[in-house]
Design an enzyme around this catalytic site. Structure first.
Site, short mmCIF file in Angstrom:
data_model
loop_
_atom_site.label_atom_id
_atom_site.label_comp_id
_atom_site.label_asym_id
_atom_site.label_seq_id
_atom_site.Cartn_x
_atom_site.Cartn_y
_atom_site.Cartn_z
N CYS A 53 0.82 -1.21 0.00
CA CYS A 53 0.00 0.00 0.00
C CYS A 53 0.85 1.26 0.00
CB CYS A 53 -0.88 0.04 1.25
SG CYS A 53 -1.83 -1.45 1.50
N GLY A 101 -0.64 0.70 -5.03
CA GLY A 101 -1.90 0.05 -4.74
C GLY A 101 -2.98 0.55 -5.66
N ASN A 106 0.78 0.86 5.64
CA ASN A 106 1.50 0.16 4.58
C ASN A 106 2.39 -0.89 5.23
OD1 ASN A 106 4.36 1.02 2.50
ND2 ASN A 106 2.93 -0.67 2.29
N GLY A 107 2.23 -2.12 4.79
CA GLY A 107 3.04 -3.19 5.36
C GLY A 107 2.17 -4.33 5.80
N TYR A 137 12.03 -3.07 -7.22
CA TYR A 137 10.79 -3.06 -8.00
C TYR A 137 9.74 -2.07 -7.52
CZ TYR A 137 6.23 -4.48 -9.72
OH TYR A 137 4.99 -4.46 -10.27
N SER A 169 9.47 -2.01 -15.79
CA SER A 169 10.27 -2.31 -14.61
C SER A 169 11.74 -2.58 -14.93
CB SER A 169 9.67 -3.50 -13.86
OG SER A 169 9.49 -4.58 -14.75
N ASP A 188 15.09 -7.82 -17.10
CA ASP A 188 13.95 -7.47 -16.24
C ASP A 188 14.46 -7.31 -14.82
OD1 ASP A 188 11.42 -6.74 -15.53
OD2 ASP A 188 10.47 -8.65 -15.99
N ASP A 189 13.64 -6.62 -14.00
CA ASP A 189 14.07 -6.37 -12.62
C ASP A 189 14.02 -7.63 -11.78
OD1 ASP A 189 11.09 -6.02 -12.81
OD2 ASP A 189 11.35 -5.97 -10.64
P1 AMP Z 1 6.40 -12.99 -13.05
O1 AMP Z 1 5.83 -12.73 -14.40
O2 AMP Z 1 5.45 -13.72 -12.15
O3 AMP Z 1 7.75 -13.66 -13.07
O4 AMP Z 1 6.61 -11.58 -12.35
C1 AMP Z 1 7.71 -10.81 -12.69
C2 AMP Z 1 7.27 -9.46 -13.13
O5 AMP Z 1 6.40 -8.88 -12.15
C3 AMP Z 1 8.47 -8.58 -13.29
O6 AMP Z 1 8.37 -7.94 -14.54
C4 AMP Z 1 8.38 -7.59 -12.15
O7 AMP Z 1 8.60 -6.28 -12.62
C5 AMP Z 1 6.98 -7.73 -11.61
N1 AMP Z 1 6.95 -7.89 -10.14
C6 AMP Z 1 7.92 -8.31 -9.34
N2 AMP Z 1 7.51 -8.32 -8.05
C7 AMP Z 1 6.24 -7.88 -8.04
C8 AMP Z 1 5.27 -7.65 -7.01
N3 AMP Z 1 5.54 -7.87 -5.73
N4 AMP Z 1 4.06 -7.18 -7.39
C9 AMP Z 1 3.78 -6.95 -8.67
N5 AMP Z 1 4.65 -7.16 -9.68
C10 AMP Z 1 5.87 -7.62 -9.38
#
Ligand code: AMP
Length: 497
Positions: A26, A52, A127-128, A269, A310, A373-374
């Site tokens: 949040c 959020g 938040n948390g 992220y 990201s 990707d991140d």
């Molecule tokens: P996935 O497709 O399940 O491997 O999710 C990875 C993607 O979701 C990456 O492109 C991240 O930028 C993003 N991501 C990583 N952590 C979160 C998070 N906690 N909530 C939403 N998106 C996320």
């Protein structure tokens, strides 16, 4: 007794049936001493929307009465209407944007929560995630507390209401409550006289103080100060309670001092790249993650392509360090929510397809590509994007991830899924590479991540950040989970409370 306008009626569905998960991520925002408190809060929440997207709420106090608006949906869907802001009278406000997982979208969970205490009204935005909320809730319910929501935040409200600490009105009761809760919390609270900002003993979730003329602002991130033209003053420190009133800003310590351990994933992220956290611009940290990644995991390639949005800053850092041309080879549709917002895996997969498209003029045909990707969570995004690059004729696809493998679930509000759904918890790097279908796959190391944050390495005796997603080192007890090991723990169900 304080009255509150605009609080929706109590829900009618049986408690606990709709949702027994409490994970939340949040954003919070607060304003003290500004005639446009509600309008500023709506703007601040708008800048925190990335934290959020399921619901938003604002509570104000006009000197006599509290006013509240809490809605499902985006801030702009509701809080941009003049009438709505006009009804939120007063020069003090707190607001909240909320992201929740499956089944938690009930209006009763939308914050700020409001409680009418014997010492006056109190609104709370959190938040948390508390890691002992269900344990406390069980005790509170058995001694007569009646809960109206399934949110862990309500536990704090009940603890304040029931506290026997009567020395110093609201503040001593608040401290009493804070000493009982565990986990991650950045809180913005509003009473008739004060705006209060609180960070948990480790400072896991962020919270900053700003100034706008005579007004004082609280915000999860500095990007929300920028949007209203407020000056950044400082961060609320870990374990600090900041009391903002007509007397000025008072700082209190609710806990013995200990080193901060902010959540490392905010940098990777969650936070907006234009925010400043812990003295670092988040954008610079992300570029640094890419730079470290290029040093640790170089690739023979023709072009660096980020997974937008990201992966963009890390890809810039990677391309620069590796001296490989950078191209925005994939375009993202910004009107699709974050992949995670979609509650089911089936829809999430569709979401990724709706979200990304290759840029026609950047021909990947016959090229060797480094995709950045991140992070990888379930692997859904990466699998789709690797396949997309191959469909468009890429000769080689090298995937580079600007953080370590996420092997352990989060319990502090980042809402990564449980161990069973985390790709890296169930496969080694070669296994993941096969699933993603890329030619090579590499992740940044934990020490590389720390280097991007200006540390020589992770100090195993005193880790500088909360990094359990990668290391399994959970910085607080996990009292609400009953499994044998963190990775396999099952949260006690609300149904059992
Ligand atoms: P996935 O497709 O399940 O491997 O999710 C990875 C993607 O979701 C990456 O492109 C991240 O930028 C993003 N991501 C990583 N952590 C979160 C998070 N906690 N909530 C939403 N998106 C996320």
């Amino acid at each position: 007794m304080d009255e509150i306008a605009g609080i929706p009626p109590l829900p009618t569905e049986p408690f606990g049936l709709a949702d027994d998960k409490l994970h939340e991520e949040c954003g919070v925002f607060g304003v003290f001493n500004h005639p446009e408190a509600a309008a500023l809060t709506a703007l601040g929440l708008h800048a925190l929307q990335h934290r959020g997207q399921e619901a938003a709420g604002i509570v104000t106090f006009d000197g006599t009465q509290f006013h509240a608006e809490r809605r499902l949906g985006l801030v702009g869907d509701h809080f941009n209407r003049k009438g709505v802001i006009d009804n939120l009278r007063g020069n003090m406000a707190v607001g909240h944007v909320r992201y929740a997982t499956v089944g938690e979208t009930a209006l009763r969970n939308v914050q700020p929560l409001f409680a009418d205490l014997d010492i006056g009204g109190c609104a709370l935005a959190h938040n948390g995630n508390l890691t002992n909320a269900l344990t406390l809730r069980r005790e509170l319910v058995s001694s007569g507390s009646i809960f109206q929501s399934t949110s862990d935040t309500e536990v704090i409200v009940h603890l304040i209401a029931r506290s026997r600490e009567r020395r110093d009105g609201f503040m001593s009761r608040l401290f009493d409550a804070l000493r009982q809760i565990e986990g991650a919390y950045a809180l913005a609270a509003l009473t008739r006289k004060r705006l209060i900002g609180i960070r948990d003993p480790l400072g896991i979730r962020p919270l900053v103080i700003g100034k706008l003329g005579d007004a004082t602002i609280l915000s999860s991130e500095t990007c929300a100060l920028d949007i209203i033209g407020a000056q950044f003053v400082r961060e609320v420190e870990n374990g600090e309670v900041v009391e903002i009133s007509d007397q000025g800003i008072d700082s209190h310590r609710a806990f013995p001092a200990q080193p901060a351990r902010p959540c490392i994933f905010e940098y990777i992220y969650f936070a907006r790249p234009d925010s400043i956290m812990g003295g670092h611009c988040v954008y610079d940290v992300r570029k640094g993650l890419g730079r470290e990644l290029a040093r640790e995991a170089p690739a023979d390639a023709d072009v660096v392509v980020p997974v937008p949005d990201s992966g963009v800053p890390a890809a810039i850092g990677y391309a620069h360090e590796a001296r490989i041309p950078f191209e925005l080879g994939i375009i993202r549709n910004h009107y699709v929510g974050r992949t995670f917002i979609e509650p089911e895996q089936r829809i999430r997969k569709l979401g990724v397809k709706l979200k990304h498209n290759p840029t026609p003029s950047i021909s990947v045909e016959g090229k060797r590509i480094v995709l950045i990707d991140d992070s990888i969570v379930r692997g859904t995004t990466s699998t789709k994007i690797v396949a997309m690059m191959r469909e468009h004729g890429a000769r080689e696809v090298h995937m580079r991830i600007a953080c370590p493998p996420i092997k352990y679930p989060d319990f502090y509000g980042i809402d990564t899924p449980d161990t069973g759904s985390l790709l890296a918890a169930n496969h080694d790097v070669e296994g993941m590479r096969r699933i993603l279908g890329c030619d090579s796959l590499a992740f940044l190391t934990v020490d590389g991540t720390y280097r991007a944050l200006g540390q020589p390495r992770r100090d195993p005796d005193h880790p500088q950040f909360t990094d359990h997603c990668f290391t399994g080192d959970y910085p607080t007890p996990l009292r609400d989970w009953d499994g044998p090991e963190p990775g396999q723990q099952h949260r006690l169900s609300l149904m059992a409370v």
